[in-house]
Design a protein around this motif. Structure first.
Motif, PDB file in Angstrom:
ATOM      1  N   PRO A 149     -40.551 -13.341  13.350  1.00 34.05           N
ATOM      2  CA  PRO A 149     -39.801 -14.221  12.441  1.00 34.05           C
ATOM      3  C   PRO A 149     -38.413 -14.583  12.975  1.00 34.05           C
ATOM      4  N   SER A 150     -37.846 -13.727  13.812  1.00 32.79           N
ATOM      5  CA  SER A 150     -36.491 -14.013  14.297  1.00 32.79           C
ATOM      6  C   SER A 150     -36.437 -14.444  15.753  1.00 32.79           C
ATOM      7  N   GLY A 151     -37.556 -14.851  16.316  1.00 31.97           N
ATOM      8  CA  GLY A 151     -37.494 -15.321  17.686  1.00 31.97           C
ATOM      9  C   GLY A 151     -38.810 -15.136  18.406  1.00 31.97           C
ATOM     10  N   VAL A 152     -38.822 -15.559  19.657  1.00 33.23           N
ATOM     11  CA  VAL A 152     -40.047 -15.462  20.445  1.00 33.23           C
ATOM     12  C   VAL A 152     -40.029 -14.165  21.244  1.00 33.23           C
ATOM     13  N   ASP A 172     -47.011 -15.994  23.963  1.00 28.83           N
ATOM     14  CA  ASP A 172     -45.818 -15.975  23.112  1.00 28.83           C
ATOM     15  C   ASP A 172     -46.164 -15.377  21.764  1.00 28.83           C
ATOM     16  N   ARG A 222     -32.538  -9.688  17.363  1.00 30.33           N
ATOM     17  CA  ARG A 222     -32.956  -9.803  15.978  1.00 30.33           C
ATOM     18  C   ARG A 222     -34.476  -9.699  15.841  1.00 30.33           C
ATOM     19  N   ILE A 261     -48.009 -11.498  14.576  1.00 27.90           N
ATOM     20  CA  ILE A 261     -47.020 -12.034  13.632  1.00 27.90           C
ATOM     21  C   ILE A 261     -47.104 -11.320  12.284  1.00 27.90           C
ATOM     22  N   ASN A 269     -33.931 -11.744  22.082  1.00 26.78           N
ATOM     23  CA  ASN A 269     -32.723 -11.484  21.296  1.00 26.78           C
ATOM     24  C   ASN A 269     -32.913 -10.246  20.446  1.00 26.78           C
ATOM     25  N   ARG A 320     -42.159 -12.511  24.436  1.00 28.55           N
ATOM     26  CA  ARG A 320     -43.163 -12.840  25.457  1.00 28.55           C
ATOM     27  C   ARG A 320     -43.964 -11.589  25.756  1.00 28.55           C
ATOM     28  N   ASP A 354     -37.981 -22.657  21.086  1.00 27.65           N
ATOM     29  CA  ASP A 354     -37.689 -21.226  21.282  1.00 27.65           C
ATOM     30  C   ASP A 354     -36.280 -20.880  20.833  1.00 27.65           C
ATOM     31  N   SER A 373     -35.894 -19.904  11.891  1.00 22.85           N
ATOM     32  CA  SER A 373     -36.204 -18.481  12.036  1.00 22.85           C
ATOM     33  C   SER A 373     -36.050 -17.746  10.715  1.00 22.85           C
ATOM     34  N   GLY A 374     -36.550 -16.537  10.672  1.00 22.64           N
ATOM     35  CA  GLY A 374     -36.382 -15.698   9.487  1.00 22.64           C
ATOM     36  C   GLY A 374     -37.679 -15.480   8.742  1.00 22.64           C
ATOM     37  N   GLU A 375     -37.584 -14.739   7.644  1.00 21.37           N
ATOM     38  CA  GLU A 375     -38.753 -14.536   6.816  1.00 21.37           C
ATOM     39  C   GLU A 375     -38.760 -15.601   5.724  1.00 21.37           C
ATOM     40  N   LYS A 407     -35.925 -18.433   4.839  1.00 18.26           N
ATOM     41  CA  LYS A 407     -36.112 -19.810   5.297  1.00 18.26           C
ATOM     42  C   LYS A 407     -35.959 -20.790   4.139  1.00 18.26           C
ATOM     43  N   ARG A 466     -36.019 -20.785  17.118  1.00 18.33           N
ATOM     44  CA  ARG A 466     -36.705 -19.616  16.576  1.00 18.33           C
ATOM     45  C   ARG A 466     -35.839 -18.379  16.639  1.00 18.33           C
ATOM     46  N   GLY A 467     -34.877 -18.372  17.540  1.00 20.56           N
ATOM     47  CA  GLY A 467     -33.983 -17.226  17.636  1.00 20.56           C
ATOM     48  C   GLY A 467     -32.603 -17.529  17.069  1.00 20.56           C
ATOM     49  N   ALA A 526     -48.021 -14.248   6.365  1.00 23.94           N
ATOM     50  CA  ALA A 526     -47.257 -13.036   6.666  1.00 23.94           C
ATOM     51  C   ALA A 526     -46.434 -12.580   5.468  1.00 23.94           C
ATOM     52  N   ILE A 555     -44.794 -14.818  18.054  1.00 24.51           N
ATOM     53  CA  ILE A 555     -43.721 -15.355  17.219  1.00 24.51           C
ATOM     54  C   ILE A 555     -43.264 -14.282  16.237  1.00 24.51           C
TER      55      ILE A 555
END
Lengths: 630, 630
Positions: B475-478, B471, B502, B612, B500, B480, A243, A11-13, A17, A246-247, A38, B473
């Motif tokens: 950068p810090s999680g999914v 989904d 973040r 994204i 989450n 929905r 998932d 996760s992250g930018e 990462k 990703r978090g 991105a 995406i």
């Protein structure tokens, strides 16, 4: 074996990462196109950033829907490729991943695809670039690495090769032996991912459930060994869609990834014919022979309460540390330390987490080798000053920042309690032994997204295996439970992953400010004798609902006399093919810590069917102190 | 149609579950055995608790592994049944669910099973009890309701009947017509559950993914209609296993369940031959004709900033409320209200959530009927005093406690802005129209575990359908995303569920203290003309990474001149079979609120592939103000 990971795995930018990937120790990184798109910087900026971190760009990916397009689409497909090549040259990477076509307009046909790849190879060669073809498990025409290989073979171009991916091959159960007929120089890179074995749609499974090699159930080691047996010794790169990752914490997931590859390499190099893989040598997995001690950190007041409970459990104070405020309590082979120092690590741990079982000492065959292996696998070693003449026990950081001490009998380590401690003068005459013999298991509660981290941690360092995950139904949510255990039963750690703080496990993590040991289970050879002794000591067992006993009697066809005895003593019962299991619990202490006493006669599990009743009873007991009930 | 729910469907301890079930309006409750066993009270206590709440116990369940046992196990199986009968009599319920045998020792055989059920019927009859047989989708020998019915038929006992469960039948795609040949009096109870269509192992799917009728993709309405066509008009009972519900709010999940059954009944009674079902009559689903206005609550300072942004977007202040601090801004058919009252609901909302779009007014065909239907489906009506002569607009509470006003042209409602407002004296001469015509969609961000709640809320009250979940995406999680929309496009609400805090969506919920409208999208017929006007007004578009445009040009084969224009104006692009889509964003305001401008030429989606890039750009912009990046 060179290690790499795709940016999409964590996760992250992008800058975050890359920093985490470098910090975790990877050699290279796959740039996943969306991460680049991105990012607000040029391909050159990205390339510079990667190289400044000491990394190599192993791959640019994915390039989709390329091979076998009809004439109407073919030109644009090649135009798209040229644009990707532009970016790659600026990024400073020579390899692009082409995944098999999923477009409904694509035509299929091995020779048509081979011709397309030959032309792409020509174009790539002009720029000094290379093209790797990967069969997606759900590719429209090509979904098997054997077919992808046939296309690469017929494309017959030096700049066109194959990319193998463990998930795509293993999810379709493709024979691993088919890899052995592929020349190593035509394998351009290898991607690795594991996954739990759940039967579901391949795309859905891939997009949500992949995990690190060793965290799932696929035969990734055999797959990797087959590749190593071809003589391939290039990059092995993680490509994980998950998932949870990703978090999750960027740095922690990257560190898990690196550990998974190092561990994998260590297993593969032991496979006959795969010795050529260049991997750092390290000692074998450590054999755990038992739990040498468990140490609690507490302040004076909590320590008094804890000691009072220990005495009701039949423990006697046997020794006192020569220089520190640490006392040793013993029963059978169980040793518990209570540390009330005002400084040092135990005190820091107390300040953050409150009273807790912050350190576990494992008796191993060779502590020195265990430490070397743990460090090779990225564990953090721990040390703090000891007084002169005292034993310095090697240690690593474990769950929740707690400690795992490593003790053997090859040195003074095994005699630390004689060297560092003097006999206690208290007699504890009133304490009746409860016949507790050994630590049966240690139950650690962790945030759900740390479960895989710690399963991999334990299983890579210690000779142990993990059991299948079990769902424990807490009245306020699901708790996932999985066990790391060895064959002798000397090491049994249950990991409970809490998804929300309203569960008992989640409450423990929230109140304690982190993951840690939530309960200790001691083994007795005779649960009823133990119960009688406990009663004499004034121990108060956790009261279990009377309704439970009617059901357990019917379910197992128990003698009513036995079920009456169980009920009278608040003992839970379970049975499997191996034998019987009896469980007796204390109430909670501190932030939700408790003790369990078990008797097992060949039984192999941990009483999962009883967990719901134990949790309900514990919650009922804790309610006045504020477990939220809504 | 009588409504019931199994205790296992919701979270909490038994008393809490029962209270929530009663509060939600159910007539009955199935007691799931584990909930009873974990409860520290006698069966009589449970029965009394249920009846004191005005509920009936519809079923005691499950009784497992009964039929077709070999002689060695048969006696104990009947003994177990007698113990369940004891509990049932104490509980005060006459029906037990026997689910088909999964035991590896079970023998199968329709006549053997029928004989077992006949004997069980005899035993049950002696106590005035009844036995219902249900085919589990993964039963060892019986996994189809047609086979279960054959056994019940051959058991030929008045006290033995069939239990139908939508999940077990529909997950195996069993022909619904087969239900029509079962006599209504042999259907003892009907269990209902829906599920999202994901191809996976039946048991895993059932244990984790079930949801309320209408929340998933199974044809539960057709299933229920087939049952109603037999003349059955007894209990329909929800039996849902869902990880999310197990951790969710007890009362809210119970309320969703009741709404789902009422909505289901309303659909079923419209099916020919199913009119006999006793369900409360209510108006048809409401047709939404447009968004009449969106109202912001703000304090003076935020309002100044918001108004400044609105003016850069080409909105002019046209009217001022006669008695309240509310101003109306207009452009095309779009009306935005800015409310800075110091008291009343808007002010309360501001105090809790900060500046936000707390109310949405929907133009409907009949506001009165819409309100009646919403209330029948459990929506909470809202009203607050208005000054004499002013229009009182009917309203219900929506996402995050915000308001949904209902406006039609059958009364003064449609003229509220003439009646309640006077013309503004400000001329806003400097503001250039940006050609914005209407609200394209309203994007609401909700906690992930509220997604299904609001999908069901909207789709049950309004004539609308939901799109498949996508989904996104972050950068810090999914995140929905799922859309509720009607065929005309007048109602388009995108729901984004954040797992989450973040993620951008999660950050919005955390900072704003709750779910709500995170962005408004306005439609223009010409994105470039709009962009030019916005520039003139001093609007600052969200800067999009230059890398994006190279890819979009290649991906869609765009004319380079077009992609240059897109890049110059920071316009995002997408395309589907219907046409093109252009998107232009503002930066964020307040706790993460933003505006979007779209042009769609037949395009049916919402630009999910671009999300994204939009999220990355918004996060980059917000970073200085403290979106956590690690």
């Amino acid at each position: 074996m060179k290690t790499s990971i795709a940016t999409v795995s964590i996760s992250g930018e992008l800058p975050e990462k890359l920093a985490a990937i470098a910090a975790a120790g990877f050699d290279g990184v796959e740039i996943f196109e969306n991460d680049f798109l991105a990012f607000d910087g040029s391909p050159k900026d990205v390339g510079r950033m990667v190289r400044d971190l000491g990394l190599e760009i192993t791959l640019f990916q994915p390039f989709r829907d390329f091979e076998g397009m009809p004439a109407s689409h073919r030109q644009r497909t090649f135009d798209r490729a040229e644009l990707k090549f532009d970016i790659m040259q600026e990024l400073g990477t020579d390899l692009v991943l082409v995944c098999s076509n999923v477009s409904p307009v694509s035509l299929g046909g091995v020779d048509r695809a081979a011709a397309d790849f030959h032309e792409l190879g020509e174009r790539a060669a002009k720029r000094g670039l290379r093209v790797g073809f990967e069969a997606l498990a759900w590719g429209r025409h090509i979904n098997d690495h054997r077919d992808a290989w046939e296309i690469v073979r017929r494309a017959d171009h030096q700049n066109v090769g194959l990319i193998l991916d463990s998930f795509h091959s293993l999810s379709r159960k493709i024979d691993i032996n088919s890899i052995r007929s592929i020349p190593k120089d035509k394998i351009f890179i290898v991607q690795l991912a594991d996954a739990p074995l759940i039967d579901m749609d391949l795309l859905y499974w891939s997009r949500h459930f992949r995990n690190m090699p060793g965290e799932g159930d696929l035969p990734v080691t055999a797959f990797t060994a087959a590749i190593a047996q071809t003589g391939y010794d290039g990059y092995f790169s993680l490509e994980i869609f998950n998932d949870q990752f990703r978090g999750g914490s960027t740095r922690s997931i990257a560190a898990d990834g690196h550990r998974s590859l190092i561990y994998l390499g260590d297993q593969v190099r032991r496979v006959p014919g795969a010795e050529g893989l260049t991997v750092p040598a390290m000692p074998d997995r450590t054999t755990v022979e038992g739990v040498a001690f468990v140490e609690f950190s507490a302040d004076q007041e909590d320590a008094r309460n804890l000691v009072a409970i220990l005495k009701t459990l039949g423990f006697r104070k046997t020794k006192i540390h020569r220089t520190k405020k640490v006392e040793l309590f013993e029963q059978g082979d169980i040793r518990l330390l209570v540390n009330t120092e005002d400084s040092g690590f135990a005190n820091t741990s107390f300040a953050v987490h409150g009273t807790s079982a912050y350190a576990v000492a494992l008796a191993v065959d060779d502590a020195e080798k265990a430490l070397v292996r743990a460090i090779a696998l990225g564990a953090e070693p721990f040390g703090q000053p000891v007084a002169e003449g005292e034993v310095e026990i090697p240690a690593i950081r474990g769950v929740g920042g707690g400690l795992i001490y490593l003790i053997d009998h090859k040195s003074d380590l095994g005699r630390f309690s004689e060297i560092d401690f003097r006999p206690s003068e208290e007699a504890d005459h009133a304490v009746v032994s409860a016949h507790l013999q050994r630590v049966d298991h240690i139950a650690q509660t962790v945030a759900y997204d740390e479960m895989l981290t710690w399963l991999l941690f334990y299983a890579s360092i210690f000779e142990a295996h993990k059991t299948p995950m079990v769902d424990i139904i807490d009245p306020s949510g699901v708790v996932r439970s999985q066990v790391v255990e060895n064959n002798s039963g000397a090491l049994r750690i249950t990991l409970n992953g809490a998804e929300n703080r309203r569960t008992l496990a989640g409450h423990f993590i929230a109140e304690k400010f982190g993951s840690g040991v939530q309960h200790l289970a001691f083994e007795t050879p005779d649960i009823f004798a133990t119960a009688a002794a406990l009663r004499e000591n004034g121990f108060r067992a956790l009261p279990i609902s009377a309704n439970y006993y009617g059901d357990v009697e019917a379910r197992f066809g128990l003698d009513p006399e036995l079920s009456e005895r169980l009920k009278a003593e608040n003992i839970l019962y379970d049975r499997d093919d191996g034998g019987e299991y009896f469980q007796l619990y204390s109430g909670t202490f501190g932030e939700g810590f408790f003790f369990e006493i078990v008797q097992r006669t060949g039984y192999r599990g941990y009483g999962a069917p009883n967990a719901i009743f134990r949790i309900a009873a514990l919650k009922k007991q804790m309610r006045p102190e504020g477990i939220p009930t809504v």
